[in-house]
Design an enzyme around this catalytic site. Structure first.
Site, PDB file in Angstrom:
ATOM      1  N   ARG A 135     -27.211 -46.909  14.890  1.00 10.51           N
ATOM      2  CA  ARG A 135     -27.549 -48.273  15.304  1.00 10.51           C
ATOM      3  C   ARG A 135     -26.869 -49.230  14.325  1.00 10.51           C
ATOM      4  O   ARG A 135     -26.697 -48.913  13.143  1.00 10.51           O
ATOM      5  CB  ARG A 135     -29.057 -48.497  15.266  1.00 10.51           C
ATOM      6  N   ARG A 163     -21.917 -47.294  20.063  1.00 14.63           N
ATOM      7  CA  ARG A 163     -22.972 -46.259  20.000  1.00 14.63           C
ATOM      8  C   ARG A 163     -23.066 -45.539  21.341  1.00 14.63           C
ATOM      9  O   ARG A 163     -23.175 -44.317  21.397  1.00 14.63           O
ATOM     10  CB  ARG A 163     -24.297 -46.920  19.627  1.00 14.63           C
ATOM     11  N   TYR A 181     -27.921 -41.553  29.812  1.00 12.93           N
ATOM     12  CA  TYR A 181     -26.555 -41.016  29.820  1.00 12.93           C
ATOM     13  C   TYR A 181     -26.373 -39.872  30.814  1.00 12.93           C
ATOM     14  O   TYR A 181     -25.317 -39.249  30.843  1.00 12.93           O
ATOM     15  CB  TYR A 181     -26.181 -40.523  28.418  1.00 12.93           C
TER      16      TYR A 181
END
Length: 317
Positions: A163, A262, A294
């Site tokens: 992050r 990311r 994803y």
């Protein structure tokens, strides 16, 4: 005349916030969000002569309906509902209520948005473009140092999927010469190990060499100290530099951010065969459902495998 907030409601909310801070390591931003959400709930209940301690499922449903009437988006409604559910789950577990009126509440249907992802070629283009000034010995030392810092940030975020808040706050000790893994302190103060690849280690080494030449390598405990100020580089500063680099590579600003890199890290790993659970661990997701945004990458990969490897794929049935 409306009554002020009852002491009992304030006490119950503060007990909940204390638990979030002490047991779950909630950040100040998270605690502030909970406090605002629950203050809104308390004000709504108070206006109807009710309280957090006495609220029923119907009165909580009325609160959610009032948010929809005020034009709250589905994502904001879902967050308020989460705050309410967690509060009442806590109150029930602590014996402050004999029931959990929020347990059966249903949230709004939320459309699943796919993460914006760059192609491997686009990421390669960013790295190549960032590497040029970082390795140009003819540039002024200060300019080259800034370029090396940006390259190091890029290599690290694409190699680890950190992050942006974790990335900019890395300590200088993260760049030890023999370092093979990063110890990252993520959300809720939870630590995880993330492996480093050769490109990221090389970028850190070259960046630190330039910092040493500039005489500031020992001045800060941060790997990415801010120039001219105390503390580390801000997320906003990195985002601005990244967007400028993206424009130089023909990538529109609205397609690029540290968080997009990311996403690229996770999507490219999955596309090349990584297990979803492994990616969950690397990203620091507490719940596998977060990583499942994803799954579209996995679906595309499975389709490609069937298309390329199935004996009847070309001829059909």
């Amino acid at each position: 005349m409306a009554r002020g907030p009852s002491a009992s409601d304030e006490t119950l909310v503060e007990l909940f916030l204390d638990m979030q801070a002490a047991e779950r390591g909630a950040s100040e931003n998270t605690l502030s969000a909970y406090r605002n959400d629950l203050a809104d709930l308390a004000a709504h209940l108070r206006a109807g002569g009710d309280s957090i301690a006495e609220a029923t499922t119907d009165s909580l449903r009325e609160f959610l309906s009032s948010l929809a009437e005020r034009g709250f988006k589905a994502s904001s409604l879902a967050r308020r509902l989460s705050s309410v559910r967690q509060l009442y789950r806590f109150l029930y577990a602590e014996g402050k209520r004999a029931d959990d009126p929020a347990a059966v509440l249903e949230g709004p249907k939320r459309a699943r948005t796919l993460p914006r992802v760059l192609s491997i070629a686009e990421v390669d283009g960013l790295l190549v473009r960032a590497r040029e000034p970082a390795e140009d010995e003819k540039l002024a030392p200060a300019i080259r140092l800034r370029a090396a810092r940006l390259l190091c940030l890029l290599e690290l975020v694409y190699a680890t999927g950190l992050r942006v808040s974790e990335l900019v706050a890395l300590p200088a000790s993260a760049a030890r010469r023999d370092q093979r893994m990063l110890v990252v302190r993520g959300k809720g103060a939870k630590e995880r190990l993330v492996p480093l690849n050769a490109a990221a280690k090389r970028a850190m080494t070259e960046y630190l060499k330039l910092r040493t030449s500039a005489g500031d390598a020992e001045k800060s405990k941060w790997l990415f100290p801010s120039f001219g100020e105390q503390g580390h580089l801000t997320r906003q500063h990195f985002a601005r530099e990244l967007k400028a680099l993206g424009q130089a590579c023909g990538i529109a600003p609205d397609r690029l951010s540290p968080h997009v890199l990311r996403h690229a890290f996770a999507s490219h790993l999955l596309h090349n065969g990584a297990d979803l659970r492994v990616v969950q661990t690397l990203l620091g997701h507490a719940d596998i459902s977060t990583t499942q945004i994803y799954t579209h990458v996995l679906e595309e990969r499975l389709k490609a495998l069937v298309r390329d490897l199935h004996p009847l794929a070309d001829g059909g049935a």
